[in-house]
Motif scaffolding. Structure first.
Motif: not given
Length: 294
Positions: A115, A195-196, A198-203, A206, A282, A286
């Motif tokens: 992650s 998945i985590i 990919a999302v944590t690069t912006k948020y 998380l 994803l 990203i």
């Protein structure tokens, strides 16, 4: 003009472009970088135990201490059942907790490390080109080395109890399922982790919840207790947790008895593959822009 451009592209082994298709995952190119994967595995494993006195021995000490705590707290004090199926079976509680903890330890450590793929490798990713999938794959394999050490320790303890002859442990063909169970844990943890990532690069918020979420997930799996503790009316929903069929199948394999439902095991495989594919898609999307947001 087009023909000239195509002829120039054929002169190069690697063509770097921002144009990506949805399923353009660069699998073939990633396999060509297997030497780099090996170097990253060595780097990750070395860095994990760098500047520690005991070094790789921590791969043995950590699951041992966890198993001792589980045996005392959940086995001796809380007296939670370790049975996955009805019946009278003699199974050492220490072996039960260790078998579950080493499997969960591999899953959680790989998920947590994967992650942070973009954050931990932004220095090299921003300067040198290589297929970005090399990073999470090497993380999974470096954690697999630690799992191999722990599994070897488990086998030694398992042989001790087996040779004593005062348990219900027996050898069955289910032992052949273990490599598939480990591979399933690998793709599930890598899929969940990327998945985590990919999302944590912006948020970034998380990322703070990953460790907490994994701890909650741990107690939603039959690690500290057997399946017989789960109420029958919730059993089918409980078995939809993709990690649960893997843990119970692993225990069935090493003990020679227990719970194994082929239907839920195949569902678990389906969820694992689905999570892995979603993660790859994803990740592929990203990786083109993560340096702008990280």
């Amino acid at each position: 003009m087009t023909n000239v451009k195509e002829e120039r592209e054929h002169l190069y082994k690697t063509h770097i472009s921002s144009d990506h298709r949805l399923f353009d995952l660069h699998i073939k190119e990633t396999l060509q970088y297997r030497d780099l994967i090996f170097l990253f595995v060595k780097r990750n494993f070395t860095a994990q135990y760098k500047q520690t006195i005991l070094g790789p021995l921590w791969a043995i000490i950590q699951p041992l201490l966890t198993t001792v705590v589980f045996t005392i707290v959940f086995g001796n004090l809380a007296k939670l059942t370790t049975a996955d199926t009805p019946g009278s079976y003699a199974i050492p509680g220490f072996l039960f907790y260790m078998s579950s903890n080493i499997c969960w330890g591999y899953f959680s450590s790989t998920s947590g490390a994967t992650s942070n793929t973009f954050l931990d490798n932004r220095g090299t990713m921003g300067k040198v080109y290589y297929p970005r999938l090399v990073a999470p794959i090497s993380t999974a394999f470096s954690r697999l080395v630690s799992f191999g050490i722990q599994l070897s320790m488990f086998i030694v303890i398992w042989l001790y109890f087996f040779l004593r002859g005062d348990t219900s442990i027996r050898i069955t063909p289910m032992l052949l399922l273990i490599p598939f169970l480990v591979f399933q844990l690998m793709i599930l943890s890598v899929g969940f982790g990327i998945i985590i990532s990919a999302v944590t690069t912006k948020y970034r918020d998380l990322a703070m919840l990953v460790g907490f979420g994994l701890e909650l997930w741990r107690y939603g799996c039959p690690i500290a207790y057997g399946l017989q503790l789960v109420p029958t009316k919730y059993m089918q929903l409980y078995l939809l947790n993709p990690v649960t069929p893997v843990l119970t199948a692993f225990r069935y394999a090493v003990f020679g008895f227990g719970f194994f439902d082929l239907r839920f095991y195949l569902i678990s495989w389906g969820i694992s593959i689905g999570v892995f594919l979603i993660g790859l898609i994803l990740f592929s999307r990203i990786e083109r822009t993560f340096m702008d947001t990280i």
